[in-house]
Write an enzyme that holds these catalytic residues in place. Structure first.
Site, PDB file in Angstrom:
ATOM      1  N   GLU A 106      -3.753   3.551   6.827  1.00 27.42           N
ATOM      2  CA  GLU A 106      -3.771   3.344   5.372  1.00 27.42           C
ATOM      3  C   GLU A 106      -4.540   4.493   4.718  1.00 27.42           C
ATOM      4  O   GLU A 106      -4.157   5.011   3.684  1.00 27.42           O
ATOM      5  CB  GLU A 106      -4.440   1.998   5.011  1.00 27.42           C
ATOM      6  CG  GLU A 106      -4.548   1.795   3.495  1.00 27.42           C
ATOM      7  CD  GLU A 106      -5.008   0.413   3.083  1.00 27.42           C
ATOM      8  OE1 GLU A 106      -4.658  -0.581   3.768  1.00 27.42           O
ATOM      9  OE2 GLU A 106      -5.711   0.314   2.061  1.00 27.42           O
TER      10      GLU A 106
ATOM     11  N   ARG B 143       0.823  -1.235   0.000  1.00 28.52           N
ATOM     12  CA  ARG B 143       0.000   0.000   0.000  1.00 28.52           C
ATOM     13  C   ARG B 143       0.849   1.274   0.000  1.00 28.52           C
ATOM     14  O   ARG B 143       0.472   2.290   0.600  1.00 28.52           O
ATOM     15  CB  ARG B 143      -0.958   0.035   1.205  1.00 28.52           C
ATOM     16  CG  ARG B 143      -1.913  -1.109   1.289  1.00 28.52           C
ATOM     17  CD  ARG B 143      -2.946  -1.138   0.176  1.00 28.52           C
ATOM     18  NE  ARG B 143      -3.715  -2.362   0.304  1.00 28.52           N
ATOM     19  CZ  ARG B 143      -3.388  -3.502  -0.315  1.00 28.52           C
ATOM     20  NH1 ARG B 143      -2.345  -3.558  -1.146  1.00 28.52           N
ATOM     21  NH2 ARG B 143      -4.105  -4.586  -0.145  1.00 28.52           N
TER      22      ARG B 143
ATOM     23  N   SER C 222     -10.048   0.005   4.217  1.00 22.37           N
ATOM     24  CA  SER C 222      -9.192  -0.367   5.357  1.00 22.37           C
ATOM     25  C   SER C 222      -8.618   0.874   6.005  1.00 22.37           C
ATOM     26  O   SER C 222      -7.987   1.690   5.334  1.00 22.37           O
ATOM     27  CB  SER C 222      -8.048  -1.261   4.890  1.00 22.37           C
ATOM     28  OG  SER C 222      -8.573  -2.495   4.473  1.00 22.37           O
TER      29      SER C 222
HETATM   30  C1  LIG Z   1     -15.716  -0.511   0.540  1.00 25.38           C
HETATM   31  C2  LIG Z   1     -14.239  -0.309   0.235  1.00 25.38           C
HETATM   32  C3  LIG Z   1     -13.428  -1.405  -0.005  1.00 25.38           C
HETATM   33  C4  LIG Z   1     -12.069  -1.237  -0.274  1.00 25.38           C
HETATM   34  N1  LIG Z   1     -11.292  -2.341  -0.504  1.00 25.38           N
HETATM   35  C5  LIG Z   1      -9.994  -2.191  -0.819  1.00 25.38           C
HETATM   36  C6  LIG Z   1      -9.160  -3.310  -1.083  1.00 25.38           C
HETATM   37  O1  LIG Z   1      -9.579  -4.449  -1.033  1.00 25.38           O
HETATM   38  N2  LIG Z   1      -7.871  -3.100  -1.405  1.00 25.38           N
HETATM   39  C7  LIG Z   1      -7.345  -1.844  -1.481  1.00 25.38           C
HETATM   40  O2  LIG Z   1      -6.154  -1.706  -1.809  1.00 25.38           O
HETATM   41  N3  LIG Z   1      -8.097  -0.762  -1.216  1.00 25.38           N
HETATM   42  C8  LIG Z   1      -9.392  -0.891  -0.892  1.00 25.38           C
HETATM   43  N4  LIG Z   1     -10.157   0.195  -0.612  1.00 25.38           N
HETATM   44  C9  LIG Z   1      -9.520   1.523  -0.606  1.00 25.38           C
HETATM   45  C10 LIG Z   1      -9.546   2.293  -1.938  1.00 25.38           C
HETATM   46  O3  LIG Z   1     -10.623   1.853  -2.758  1.00 25.38           O
HETATM   47  C11 LIG Z   1      -8.223   2.179  -2.699  1.00 25.38           C
HETATM   48  O4  LIG Z   1      -7.136   2.683  -1.960  1.00 25.38           O
HETATM   49  C12 LIG Z   1      -8.284   2.951  -4.031  1.00 25.38           C
HETATM   50  O5  LIG Z   1      -7.115   2.656  -4.760  1.00 25.38           O
HETATM   51  C13 LIG Z   1      -8.389   4.460  -3.850  1.00 25.38           C
HETATM   52  O6  LIG Z   1      -8.755   5.014  -5.098  1.00 25.38           O
HETATM   53  P1  LIG Z   1      -9.546   6.403  -5.176  1.00 25.38           P
HETATM   54  O7  LIG Z   1      -9.731   6.725  -6.614  1.00 25.38           O
HETATM   55  O8  LIG Z   1     -10.762   6.351  -4.356  1.00 25.38           O
HETATM   56  O9  LIG Z   1      -8.481   7.374  -4.529  1.00 25.38           O
HETATM   57  P2  LIG Z   1      -8.714   8.472  -3.369  1.00 25.38           P
HETATM   58  O10 LIG Z   1      -9.244   7.807  -2.158  1.00 25.38           O
HETATM   59  O11 LIG Z   1      -9.496   9.613  -3.936  1.00 25.38           O
HETATM   60  O12 LIG Z   1      -7.226   8.915  -3.132  1.00 25.38           O
HETATM   61  C14 LIG Z   1      -6.313   8.025  -2.522  1.00 25.38           C
HETATM   62  C15 LIG Z   1      -4.902   8.549  -2.773  1.00 25.38           C
HETATM   63  O13 LIG Z   1      -4.621   8.429  -4.159  1.00 25.38           O
HETATM   64  C16 LIG Z   1      -4.229   9.691  -4.684  1.00 25.38           C
HETATM   65  N5  LIG Z   1      -4.690   9.779  -6.085  1.00 25.38           N
HETATM   66  C17 LIG Z   1      -5.929   9.526  -6.575  1.00 25.38           C
HETATM   67  N6  LIG Z   1      -5.932   9.705  -7.911  1.00 25.38           N
HETATM   68  C18 LIG Z   1      -4.676  10.087  -8.262  1.00 25.38           C
HETATM   69  C19 LIG Z   1      -4.042  10.434  -9.499  1.00 25.38           C
HETATM   70  N7  LIG Z   1      -4.693  10.429 -10.661  1.00 25.38           N
HETATM   71  N8  LIG Z   1      -2.725  10.762  -9.472  1.00 25.38           N
HETATM   72  C20 LIG Z   1      -2.036  10.780  -8.306  1.00 25.38           C
HETATM   73  N9  LIG Z   1      -2.572  10.458  -7.114  1.00 25.38           N
HETATM   74  C21 LIG Z   1      -3.888  10.122  -7.095  1.00 25.38           C
HETATM   75  C22 LIG Z   1      -4.878  10.724  -3.789  1.00 25.38           C
HETATM   76  O14 LIG Z   1      -4.198  11.960  -3.838  1.00 25.38           O
HETATM   77  C23 LIG Z   1      -4.754  10.031  -2.428  1.00 25.38           C
HETATM   78  O15 LIG Z   1      -3.456  10.214  -1.906  1.00 25.38           O
HETATM   79  C24 LIG Z   1     -11.510   0.062  -0.322  1.00 25.38           C
HETATM   80  C25 LIG Z   1     -12.335   1.174  -0.093  1.00 25.38           C
HETATM   81  C26 LIG Z   1     -13.687   1.000   0.192  1.00 25.38           C
HETATM   82  C27 LIG Z   1     -14.530   2.207   0.433  1.00 25.38           C
END
Ligand SMILES: Cc1cc2nc3c(=O)[nH]c(=O)nc-3n(C[C@H](O)[C@H](O)[C@H](O)COP(=O)(O)OP(=O)(O)OC[C@H]3O[C@@H](n4cnc5c(N)ncnc54)[C@H](O)[C@@H]3O)c2cc1C
Length: 299
Positions: free
Chosen positions: A291, A172, A221
């Site tokens: 995380e 992560r 998480s």
């Molecule tokens: C119900 C649920 C289940 C989940 N299960 C998992 C799982 O099994 N495994 C897992 O790894 N995660 C899980 N997650 C967490 C999450 O979905 C992941 O971390 C996902 O990758 C975040 O993507 P996001 O677009 O929502 O990013 P955001 O939450 O909007 O941002 C997260 C980070 O990424 C950065 N970011 C976003 N887009 C960009 C870009 N284009 N360029 C540079 N930086 C960027 C942001 O600045 C921030 O630092 C879960 C979340 C939920 C709500």
């Protein structure tokens, strides 16, 4: 006159004092000084080149792993919304996806193209940009196992190309500079029968429904799993499963997921996380590392 009165012009949307809560899963948090939704990557590059270098820039995906604090976010927040950022194409065993594409859509496209290896993306509700930053993964697979390369823009608006090795991925975590805005990623799959890939995706989706509060206001998480431990077990052992704290609590269904169950503020949610970290440290002598990313100003 402030910096928000002299923003560079852009073809996309520039919104001042725009509340960010609606753009996050927790549905909490203050406003962005400026929210920029670029029309396309050229628009974003031109804007970044012209923007005062002193103005902080933050990117949001779909906010599935962030808490936006109640005081809002300083500077410009960027969202890569819409078609120009969400394209998915396949050629041979390569899949190219825009950073605004949902991981689940990329998994679906991989099934259609008969490419295995990306099925786990069906279980992660974020975007490709978020996955690149978080090295998102589940069920034993991570972004680093399938990624070939990615393209992004620096804070100064210059294009950069990163090969997988340049990310320095660990659990992560990426070592890439935090100010790079990812625009597009290339993945490699392994040829397989489309129906077999689709069946594995269906299994993952069903498993998620049963084990995670995916219809709640949550952030996924909360803590990384410390070496040799599962965070959900530590949270439970310290007595925090389902215990209300302001309008927030750790989910009964999955005790490493916090949920906003009753009009929580961002402070409620972050304070709950910090309180549980301290409690687990003192009761169980294990250090929990966040995380979930926390961004912005406290009130
Ligand atoms: C119900 C649920 C289940 C989940 N299960 C998992 C799982 O099994 N495994 C897992 O790894 N995660 C899980 N997650 C967490 C999450 O979905 C992941 O971390 C996902 O990758 C975040 O993507 P996001 O677009 O929502 O990013 P955001 O939450 O909007 O941002 C997260 C980070 O990424 C950065 N970011 C976003 N887009 C960009 C870009 N284009 N360029 C540079 N930086 C960027 C942001 O600045 C921030 O630092 C879960 C979340 C939920 C709500």
């Amino acid at each position: 006159m402030t910096w928000t009165d002299s923003l560079p012009s852009a073809r996309g949307k520039l919104l001042r004092d725009e509340p960010l809560g609606p753009f996050t899963w927790f549905r909490v948090g203050g406003a962005a000084d400026v929210l920029f939704i670029p029309a396309d990557s050229d628009d974003l590059a031109d804007f970044l080149k012209a923007l005062d270098p002193a103005v902080p820039v933050t990117v949001l995906g779909v906010g599935s792993n962030v808490i936006v604090r109640d005081g809002g976010v300083e500077g410009v927040v960027i969202r890569l919304a819409g078609r120009p950022f969400a394209g998915i194409t396949t050629e041979g065993d390569a899949i190219t996806a825009g950073a605004g594409a949902l991981d689940a859509m990329v998994a679906k496209a991989s099934a259609k193209a008969g490419l295995a290896g990306l099925e786990f993306y069906a279980g992660i509700p974020g975007t490709i940009g978020g996955a690149l930053t978080m090295n998102a993964g589940c069920y034993g697979a991570e972004t680093k196992d399938i990624l070939v390369s990615a393209r992004g823009l620096t804070r100064a608006g210059a294009w950069v190309d990163y090969a997988l090795a340049d990310f320095g991925y660990t659990y992560r975590h990426s070592e890439a500079p935090v100010d790079i805005i990812w625009i597009e990623a290339v993945y490699r799959g392994t040829p397989d029968v489309p129906e077999a890939v689709a069946a594995r995706i269906a299994e993952i989706t069903a498993r998620r429904e049963q084990t995670q509060p995916i219809r709640e206001k949550t952030g996924g998480s909360t803590f990384k799993n410390p070496p040799g431990h599962s965070s959900w077990k530590l949270v439970e052992a310290a007595g925090w499963r389902g215990k209300p704290f302001g309008g927030a609590k750790f989910s009964e269904l999955h005790s490493n997921f916090m949920i906003n169950f009753n009009d929580a503020t961002a402070a409620d949610i972050e304070d709950l996380g910090n309180t549980v970290r301290e409690d687990v440290q003192s009761k169980l002598n294990v250090n929990l590392e966040w995380e979930i990313k926390r961004i912005g100003r406290p009130v």
